[in-house]
Design a protein around this motif. Structure first.
Motif, PDB file in Angstrom:
ATOM      1  N   TYR A  32       0.763  -1.054   0.026  1.00  0.00           N
ATOM      2  CA  TYR A  32      -0.072   0.059  -0.029  1.00  0.00           C
ATOM      3  C   TYR A  32       0.960   1.230  -0.015  1.00  0.00           C
ATOM      4  CZ  TYR A  32      -3.912  -2.935   0.505  1.00  0.00           C
ATOM      5  OH  TYR A  32      -4.912  -3.787   0.326  1.00  0.00           O
ATOM      6  N   LYS A  33       0.465   2.228  -0.776  1.00  0.00           N
ATOM      7  CA  LYS A  33       0.965   3.563  -0.720  1.00  0.00           C
ATOM      8  C   LYS A  33       0.700   4.408   0.546  1.00  0.00           C
ATOM      9  CE  LYS A  33       0.270   3.710  -5.873  1.00  0.00           C
ATOM     10  NZ  LYS A  33      -0.003   4.330  -6.997  1.00  0.00           N
ATOM     11  N   ALA A  34      -0.318   4.350   1.083  1.00  0.00           N
ATOM     12  CA  ALA A  34      -0.504   5.278   2.279  1.00  0.00           C
ATOM     13  C   ALA A  34      -0.753   4.165   3.527  1.00  0.00           C
ATOM     14  CB  ALA A  34      -1.664   5.868   1.744  1.00  0.00           C
ATOM     15  N   ILE A  35      -0.146   4.403   4.330  1.00  0.00           N
ATOM     16  CA  ILE A  35      -0.220   3.847   5.855  1.00  0.00           C
ATOM     17  C   ILE A  35      -0.364   4.908   6.679  1.00  0.00           C
ATOM     18  CG2 ILE A  35       0.981   2.488   7.537  1.00  0.00           C
ATOM     19  CD1 ILE A  35       0.313   0.909   4.965  1.00  0.00           C
ATOM     20  N   PRO A  36      -1.540   4.995   7.236  1.00  0.00           N
ATOM     21  CA  PRO A  36      -1.776   6.288   7.966  1.00  0.00           C
ATOM     22  C   PRO A  36      -0.863   6.177   9.625  1.00  0.00           C
ATOM     23  CG  PRO A  36      -3.815   5.266   7.591  1.00  0.00           C
ATOM     24  CD  PRO A  36      -2.720   4.334   7.106  1.00  0.00           C
ATOM     25  N   VAL A  80      -9.727  -7.149  11.707  1.00  0.00           N
ATOM     26  CA  VAL A  80      -9.001  -6.650  10.564  1.00  0.00           C
ATOM     27  C   VAL A  80      -9.894  -7.217   9.260  1.00  0.00           C
ATOM     28  CG1 VAL A  80      -7.099  -5.992   9.216  1.00  0.00           C
ATOM     29  CG2 VAL A  80      -7.031  -6.711  11.659  1.00  0.00           C
ATOM     30  N   SER A  81     -10.430  -6.009   8.470  1.00  0.00           N
ATOM     31  CA  SER A  81     -11.249  -6.647   7.348  1.00  0.00           C
ATOM     32  C   SER A  81     -10.598  -5.487   6.142  1.00  0.00           C
ATOM     33  CB  SER A  81     -12.821  -6.355   7.584  1.00  0.00           C
ATOM     34  OG  SER A  81     -13.384  -7.073   6.689  1.00  0.00           O
ATOM     35  N   SER A  82     -11.621  -5.622   5.172  1.00  0.00           N
ATOM     36  CA  SER A  82     -10.952  -4.917   3.802  1.00  0.00           C
ATOM     37  C   SER A  82     -12.210  -4.402   2.905  1.00  0.00           C
ATOM     38  CB  SER A  82     -10.235  -5.682   2.969  1.00  0.00           C
ATOM     39  OG  SER A  82     -10.813  -6.645   2.533  1.00  0.00           O
ATOM     40  N   PHE A  83     -12.348  -3.532   1.931  1.00  0.00           N
ATOM     41  CA  PHE A  83     -12.991  -3.074   1.292  1.00  0.00           C
ATOM     42  C   PHE A  83     -12.271  -3.428  -0.153  1.00  0.00           C
ATOM     43  CE2 PHE A  83     -13.962   0.514   3.974  1.00  0.00           C
ATOM     44  CZ  PHE A  83     -15.127   0.186   4.433  1.00  0.00           C
ATOM     45  N   GLY A  84     -13.056  -4.303  -0.830  1.00  0.00           N
ATOM     46  CA  GLY A  84     -12.611  -4.713  -2.260  1.00  0.00           C
ATOM     47  C   GLY A  84     -12.154  -6.249  -2.066  1.00  0.00           C
ATOM     48  N   SER A  85     -11.785  -6.905  -3.241  1.00  0.00           N
ATOM     49  CA  SER A  85     -11.159  -8.356  -3.178  1.00  0.00           C
ATOM     50  C   SER A  85      -9.998  -8.854  -2.242  1.00  0.00           C
ATOM     51  CB  SER A  85     -10.938  -8.810  -4.689  1.00  0.00           C
ATOM     52  OG  SER A  85      -9.677  -8.193  -4.845  1.00  0.00           O
ATOM     53  N   ASN A  86     -10.109  -9.947  -1.980  1.00  0.00           N
ATOM     54  CA  ASN A  86      -9.045 -10.343  -1.006  1.00  0.00           C
ATOM     55  C   ASN A  86      -7.629 -10.272  -1.729  1.00  0.00           C
ATOM     56  OD1 ASN A  86     -10.698 -11.060   0.920  1.00  0.00           O
ATOM     57  ND2 ASN A  86     -10.618 -13.196   0.575  1.00  0.00           N
ATOM     58  N   TYR A  87      -7.575 -10.133  -3.221  1.00  0.00           N
ATOM     59  CA  TYR A  87      -6.341 -10.288  -3.769  1.00  0.00           C
ATOM     60  C   TYR A  87      -5.866  -8.684  -4.166  1.00  0.00           C
ATOM     61  CZ  TYR A  87      -6.693 -14.901  -4.043  1.00  0.00           C
ATOM     62  OH  TYR A  87      -7.021 -16.263  -3.830  1.00  0.00           O
ATOM     63  N   PRO A  89      -7.358  -5.647  -2.494  1.00  0.00           N
ATOM     64  CA  PRO A  89      -8.311  -4.789  -1.727  1.00  0.00           C
ATOM     65  C   PRO A  89      -7.806  -3.140  -1.545  1.00  0.00           C
ATOM     66  CG  PRO A  89      -6.883  -6.159  -0.033  1.00  0.00           C
ATOM     67  CD  PRO A  89      -6.633  -6.517  -1.614  1.00  0.00           C
ATOM     68  N   ARG A  90      -8.972  -2.459  -1.854  1.00  0.00           N
ATOM     69  CA  ARG A  90      -8.695  -1.096  -1.789  1.00  0.00           C
ATOM     70  C   ARG A  90      -8.256  -0.430  -0.585  1.00  0.00           C
ATOM     71  NH1 ARG A  90     -13.506  -1.652  -3.132  1.00  0.00           N
ATOM     72  NH2 ARG A  90     -14.315   0.006  -1.557  1.00  0.00           N
ATOM     73  N   VAL A  91      -8.952  -1.023   0.407  1.00  0.00           N
ATOM     74  CA  VAL A  91      -8.644  -0.265   1.932  1.00  0.00           C
ATOM     75  C   VAL A  91      -8.554  -1.593   2.972  1.00  0.00           C
ATOM     76  CG1 VAL A  91      -9.602   0.947   3.947  1.00  0.00           C
ATOM     77  CG2 VAL A  91      -9.879   1.760   1.390  1.00  0.00           C
ATOM     78  N   ILE A  92      -7.537  -1.507   3.893  1.00  0.00           N
ATOM     79  CA  ILE A  92      -7.443  -2.478   4.867  1.00  0.00           C
ATOM     80  C   ILE A  92      -7.641  -1.879   6.198  1.00  0.00           C
ATOM     81  CG2 ILE A  92      -6.107  -4.037   6.204  1.00  0.00           C
ATOM     82  CD1 ILE A  92      -6.507  -5.155   3.438  1.00  0.00           C
ATOM     83  N   TYR A  93      -8.710  -2.385   6.736  1.00  0.00           N
ATOM     84  CA  TYR A  93      -9.204  -1.437   8.295  1.00  0.00           C
ATOM     85  C   TYR A  93      -9.584  -2.318   9.357  1.00  0.00           C
ATOM     86  CZ  TYR A  93     -13.922  -2.863   6.657  1.00  0.00           C
ATOM     87  OH  TYR A  93     -14.983  -3.561   6.375  1.00  0.00           O
ATOM     88  N   LEU A  94      -9.420  -1.563  10.649  1.00  0.00           N
ATOM     89  CA  LEU A  94      -9.903  -2.248  11.644  1.00  0.00           C
ATOM     90  C   LEU A  94     -11.321  -2.323  11.879  1.00  0.00           C
ATOM     91  CD1 LEU A  94      -7.412  -0.799  14.426  1.00  0.00           C
ATOM     92  CD2 LEU A  94      -7.002  -2.985  13.216  1.00  0.00           C
ATOM     93  N   LYS A 134      -4.599   2.807  -0.734  1.00  0.00           N
ATOM     94  CA  LYS A 134      -3.987   2.883  -2.114  1.00  0.00           C
ATOM     95  C   LYS A 134      -3.177   1.874  -2.442  1.00  0.00           C
ATOM     96  CE  LYS A 134      -4.549   8.032  -1.779  1.00  0.00           C
ATOM     97  NZ  LYS A 134      -3.653   9.129  -1.714  1.00  0.00           N
ATOM     98  N   TRP A 135      -3.600   0.829  -2.944  1.00  0.00           N
ATOM     99  CA  TRP A 135      -3.105  -0.234  -3.433  1.00  0.00           C
ATOM    100  C   TRP A 135      -1.811  -0.043  -4.339  1.00  0.00           C
ATOM    101  CZ3 TRP A 135      -2.565  -5.406  -2.165  1.00  0.00           C
ATOM    102  CH2 TRP A 135      -2.314  -6.072  -3.365  1.00  0.00           C
ATOM    103  N   LYS A 136      -0.774  -0.608  -4.150  1.00  0.00           N
ATOM    104  CA  LYS A 136       0.303  -0.449  -5.180  1.00  0.00           C
ATOM    105  C   LYS A 136       0.410  -1.399  -6.394  1.00  0.00           C
ATOM    106  CE  LYS A 136       3.881   0.831  -1.893  1.00  0.00           C
ATOM    107  NZ  LYS A 136       5.306   0.283  -0.907  1.00  0.00           N
ATOM    108  N   GLY A 137      -0.602  -2.157  -6.448  1.00  0.00           N
ATOM    109  CA  GLY A 137      -0.613  -3.243  -7.763  1.00  0.00           C
ATOM    110  C   GLY A 137       0.189  -4.195  -7.640  1.00  0.00           C
ATOM    111  N   ILE A 138       0.889  -4.430  -6.411  1.00  0.00           N
ATOM    112  CA  ILE A 138       2.018  -5.662  -6.597  1.00  0.00           C
ATOM    113  C   ILE A 138       1.135  -6.830  -6.285  1.00  0.00           C
ATOM    114  CG2 ILE A 138       3.977  -6.389  -5.063  1.00  0.00           C
ATOM    115  CD1 ILE A 138       4.511  -3.674  -4.196  1.00  0.00           C
ATOM    116  N   ASP A 139       1.833  -7.891  -6.987  1.00  0.00           N
ATOM    117  CA  ASP A 139       1.029  -9.366  -6.881  1.00  0.00           C
ATOM    118  C   ASP A 139       1.573  -9.994  -5.661  1.00  0.00           C
ATOM    119  OD1 ASP A 139      -0.539  -8.924  -9.303  1.00  0.00           O
ATOM    120  OD2 ASP A 139       1.286 -10.142 -10.558  1.00  0.00           O
TER     121      ASP A 139
END
Length: 187
Positions: A32-36, A80-87, A89-94, A134-139
């Motif tokens: 991820y590009k953005a880690i708060p 911990v959960s996410s928005f988007g697919s498991n592969y 995800p757009r956002v990872i959150y508590l 902000k997913w970096k697009g890395i596999d």
């Protein structure tokens, strides 16, 4: 150019350490590009966006009145959960267990602030604390939702935050609004 704002609930330091631990455990910096920053962790109640300075004081008065009609309460962080697919995800959150007091404050803020802002009502409220975006697009990332024993946090305020993208932390509280302590009449 107008400054940008949002209304949110800042997270206490006990959540900072949980978020940092999960960011490291899941290697989120790699994907991820953005880690708060810990000080930026929050639950967004309403994103305002650009807002003229001359309307700031009246908005603050609206928020103060809202805070006077709500009691402090306890929230539960549950995993911990996410928005988007498991592969990808757009956002990872508590994850935050939904609660009536939280929904009530959100509903009041959205109804009163959106009228004041001349905005339409926002999408469905999904309370969460973002720990990566902000997913970096890395596999190679295969996120699996986690649950853990609920962690209770006391919520006794919410804040109007100014967004400063070039500073660390990025979110500066313009004003904090104290909720009523249970059993104490509003002033």
């Amino acid at each position: 150019m107008d400054k940008h704002y949002f209304i949110g609930i800042p997270m206490p330091s006990q959540i900072h350490s949980i978020a940092t631990s999960k960011q490291e455990e899941l290697q989120l910096r790699q994907f991820y590009k953005a880690i708060p920053y810990p000080e930026d962790l929050h639950i967004t109640l309403l994103f305002i966006g650009g807002f003229p300075q001359e309307k700031l004081q009246p908005m603050q008065e609206v928020l103060k009145r809202i805070s006077e009609h709500h009691d402090s309460f306890t929230l539960q962080i549950t995993g911990v959960s996410s928005f988007g697919s498991n592969y990808t995800p757009r956002v990872i959150y508590l994850s935050v267990l939904n609660s009536d007091p939280l929904n009530s404050i959100n509903r009041d803020i959205v109804e009163k602030a959106c009228i004041f802002l001349d905005q339409s009502k926002k999408e469905k409220f999904v309370p969460h604390v973002t720990i990566a975006k902000k997913w970096k697009g890395i596999d190679g990332f295969n996120f699996q939702q986690q649950t853990f024993s609920p962690i209770g946090i006391e919520i006794d305020s919410f804040s109007l935050f100014e967004i400063n993208p070039s500073r660390t932390p990025k979110y500066h509280p313009v004003e904090t609004y104290e909720l009523q302590q249970k059993g104490r009449p509003s002033q």
